[in-house]
Design a protein around this motif. Structure first.
Motif, PDB file in Angstrom:
ATOM      1  N   GLU A  55       0.674  -4.377  -0.388  1.00  0.00           N
ATOM      2  CA  GLU A  55       1.700  -5.279   0.107  1.00  0.00           C
ATOM      3  C   GLU A  55       2.924  -5.336  -0.810  1.00  0.00           C
ATOM      4  OE1 GLU A  55      -1.499  -7.894  -1.927  1.00  0.00           O
ATOM      5  OE2 GLU A  55      -1.423  -6.145  -0.608  1.00  0.00           O
ATOM      6  N   HIS A  56       2.798  -4.833  -2.024  1.00  0.00           N
ATOM      7  CA  HIS A  56       3.918  -4.805  -2.952  1.00  0.00           C
ATOM      8  C   HIS A  56       4.702  -3.494  -2.882  1.00  0.00           C
ATOM      9  CE1 HIS A  56       1.737  -7.961  -5.674  1.00  0.00           C
ATOM     10  NE2 HIS A  56       2.245  -8.487  -4.584  1.00  0.00           N
ATOM     11  N   ARG A  57       4.246  -2.552  -2.063  1.00  0.00           N
ATOM     12  CA  ARG A  57       4.880  -1.235  -2.004  1.00  0.00           C
ATOM     13  C   ARG A  57       6.035  -1.243  -1.009  1.00  0.00           C
ATOM     14  NH1 ARG A  57       0.798   3.335  -0.609  1.00  0.00           N
ATOM     15  NH2 ARG A  57       0.014   2.651  -2.626  1.00  0.00           N
ATOM     16  N   VAL A  58       7.186  -0.761  -1.439  1.00  0.00           N
ATOM     17  CA  VAL A  58       8.323  -0.629  -0.520  1.00  0.00           C
ATOM     18  C   VAL A  58       8.927   0.756  -0.713  1.00  0.00           C
ATOM     19  CG1 VAL A  58       8.863  -3.088  -0.453  1.00  0.00           C
ATOM     20  CG2 VAL A  58       9.961  -1.645  -2.168  1.00  0.00           C
ATOM     21  N   CYS A  59       9.528   1.271   0.344  1.00  0.00           N
ATOM     22  CA  CYS A  59      10.156   2.579   0.294  1.00  0.00           C
ATOM     23  C   CYS A  59      11.584   2.426   0.789  1.00  0.00           C
ATOM     24  CB  CYS A  59       9.380   3.558   1.167  1.00  0.00           C
ATOM     25  SG  CYS A  59       9.748   5.302   0.834  1.00  0.00           S
ATOM     26  N   LEU A  99       8.715   2.395  -4.294  1.00  0.00           N
ATOM     27  CA  LEU A  99       8.527   1.474  -5.403  1.00  0.00           C
ATOM     28  C   LEU A  99       7.181   0.781  -5.292  1.00  0.00           C
ATOM     29  CD1 LEU A  99      12.025  -0.293  -5.280  1.00  0.00           C
ATOM     30  CD2 LEU A  99      11.368   1.644  -6.702  1.00  0.00           C
ATOM     31  N   THR A 100       6.449   0.729  -6.393  1.00  0.00           N
ATOM     32  CA  THR A 100       5.216  -0.051  -6.463  1.00  0.00           C
ATOM     33  C   THR A 100       5.344  -0.999  -7.653  1.00  0.00           C
ATOM     34  OG1 THR A 100       4.164   1.739  -7.720  1.00  0.00           O
ATOM     35  CG2 THR A 100       3.744   1.653  -5.346  1.00  0.00           C
ATOM     36  N   PRO A 101       6.198  -2.019  -7.531  1.00  0.00           N
ATOM     37  CA  PRO A 101       6.471  -2.891  -8.670  1.00  0.00           C
ATOM     38  C   PRO A 101       5.257  -3.715  -9.083  1.00  0.00           C
ATOM     39  CG  PRO A 101       7.466  -3.770  -6.673  1.00  0.00           C
ATOM     40  CD  PRO A 101       6.964  -2.404  -6.332  1.00  0.00           C
ATOM     41  N   VAL A 149      12.465   2.266   4.590  1.00  0.00           N
ATOM     42  CA  VAL A 149      11.833   3.236   5.477  1.00  0.00           C
ATOM     43  C   VAL A 149      10.323   3.115   5.313  1.00  0.00           C
ATOM     44  CG1 VAL A 149      13.783   4.845   5.474  1.00  0.00           C
ATOM     45  CG2 VAL A 149      12.011   5.055   3.718  1.00  0.00           C
ATOM     46  N   THR A 150       9.583   3.829   6.139  1.00  0.00           N
ATOM     47  CA  THR A 150       8.125   3.765   6.114  1.00  0.00           C
ATOM     48  C   THR A 150       7.575   4.316   4.797  1.00  0.00           C
ATOM     49  OG1 THR A 150       8.059   4.010   8.513  1.00  0.00           O
ATOM     50  CG2 THR A 150       6.025   4.475   7.308  1.00  0.00           C
ATOM     51  N   ALA A 151       6.673   3.574   4.185  1.00  0.00           N
ATOM     52  CA  ALA A 151       6.071   3.984   2.915  1.00  0.00           C
ATOM     53  C   ALA A 151       4.983   5.022   3.147  1.00  0.00           C
ATOM     54  CB  ALA A 151       5.506   2.767   2.194  1.00  0.00           C
ATOM     55  N   LEU A 199       6.114   0.029   7.196  1.00  0.00           N
ATOM     56  CA  LEU A 199       7.496  -0.302   6.870  1.00  0.00           C
ATOM     57  C   LEU A 199       7.530  -1.730   6.337  1.00  0.00           C
ATOM     58  CD1 LEU A 199      10.600   0.196   6.985  1.00  0.00           C
ATOM     59  CD2 LEU A 199      10.530  -0.706   9.332  1.00  0.00           C
ATOM     60  N   ARG A 200       7.939  -1.899   5.096  1.00  0.00           N
ATOM     61  CA  ARG A 200       8.037  -3.232   4.496  1.00  0.00           C
ATOM     62  C   ARG A 200       9.491  -3.519   4.125  1.00  0.00           C
ATOM     63  NH1 ARG A 200       3.657  -0.757   2.260  1.00  0.00           N
ATOM     64  NH2 ARG A 200       1.631  -1.602   2.885  1.00  0.00           N
ATOM     65  N   ILE A 201       9.944  -4.695   4.466  1.00  0.00           N
ATOM     66  CA  ILE A 201      11.307  -5.102   4.183  1.00  0.00           C
ATOM     67  C   ILE A 201      11.314  -5.890   2.874  1.00  0.00           C
ATOM     68  CG2 ILE A 201      13.331  -6.311   5.055  1.00  0.00           C
ATOM     69  CD1 ILE A 201      12.354  -3.976   6.813  1.00  0.00           C
TER      70      ILE A 201
END
Length: 296
Positions: free
Chosen positions: A4-8, A85-87, A271-273, A278-280
């Motif tokens: 859930e923390h991953r965004v692209c 990103l995987t912060p 965009v889709t990870a 797809l996470r905003i």
């Protein structure tokens, strides 16, 4: 790292110039840093003139420098990239300050005054405002909040040589000035802080089109955590380009010679990870870092 923390994010940059005399030199810094928590999925850079290109990656910050010498005429640099990103997320109350004896050597330069961050000049003010607060992430957040609430975002109110002390006096500026002031106040109370550039994902369109963005990373709890004192963008959507002591170390483009900038266009979107979701990017109450932290 929880999914859930991953965004692209996919972003594009186009910079145009008119070179008016031969042998004009350029140094660009528009490519994303490669870090364990910032993975480059797609990366393409083109230059309109058929010139030699030389790349250098700073081993301490992962900033990527592109150097070239251009001939007379138009020059256009285009970059497109997709970054996943995987912060690292942490509860703020669990993050203490890192004492000076425990700082890694590469962090030490960010304790000192620099050209635009005169922490020595602001020491007395910083100590009176923040010196008695709990020595952890919360004190850095208090500095960030103070800058956000006491400085007005006013386009065109500062110049490329405006310093933190001037911003404290005028109480207005743009993202660069907010970052310089916060950095200077952190360093004044012995918290390492650095100037970092990205794109202003999530900024209000009323502020203008998408642009480069300056934010702050402070070293607490053994990591560089992100802060946006201007409050204009969404940290979860920050793709780190370059880091340094202040803006002098992290310009997206430096020109040496008779050159006139002509165009600048930037765009960024989620965009889709890699997991197909797809996470905003959104604002979160957690502390966020794209630094991999101390070795285990």
């Amino acid at each position: 790292m929880p999914n859930e923390h991953r965004v692209c994010l996919a972003y594009e940059v186009e910079l145009g110039y008119q070179v008016e005399a031969p042998d004009a030199d350029f140094i660009f810094n528009v490519q994303p840093a490669r870090t364990p928590r910032q993975r480059i999925v797609h990366d393409l850079l083109t230059v309109s003139q058929p010139v030699a290109r030389h790349e250098y990656t700073d081993p301490a910050t992962a900033s990527r420098f592109l150097r070239l010498r251009a001939g007379v005429g138009p020059l256009t640099l285009r970059y497109s990239g997709t970054v996943e990103l995987t912060p690292f997320h942490e509860e703020p109350e669990r993050i203490p300050e890192t004492w000076i004896p425990n700082l890694p050597g590469e962090v030490l330069p960010y304790l000192y005054p620099s050209r635009y961050c005169e922490s020595d000049v602001l020491n007395g003010f910083a100590m009176s405002q923040f010196g008695s607060l709990w020595q952890g992430y919360g004190r850095v957040q208090a500095i960030c909040d103070w800058v956000s609430s006491h400085v007005a975002f006013v386009s065109g109110s500062s110049s490329g040589t405006t310093s933190a002390a001037e911003t404290l006096r005028t109480r207005q500026g743009v993202c660069r000035d907010f970052a310089h002031l916060m950095i200077a106040l952190c360093r004044a109370i012995n918290i390492p802080a650095r100037f970092t550039t990205g794109l202003d994902y999530g900024a209000d369109p009323a502020l203008g089109p998408t642009d480069f963005h300056a934010y702050v990373e402070a070293y607490v709890g053994g990591r560089w955590y992100m802060f946006d004192p201007s409050g204009t963008a969404i940290p979860m959507g920050f793709v780190r380009l370059a880091s340094g002591r202040d803006a002098a170390d992290a310009a997206y483009a430096s020109m040496f010679g008779k050159v006139t900038p002509t165009t600048r266009w930037l765009g960024i979107q989620p965009v889709t990870a890699s997991d197909g979701v797809l996470r905003i990017p959104v604002r979160v109450p957690h502390a966020i870092s794209t630094d991999d932290g101390p070795p285990h």
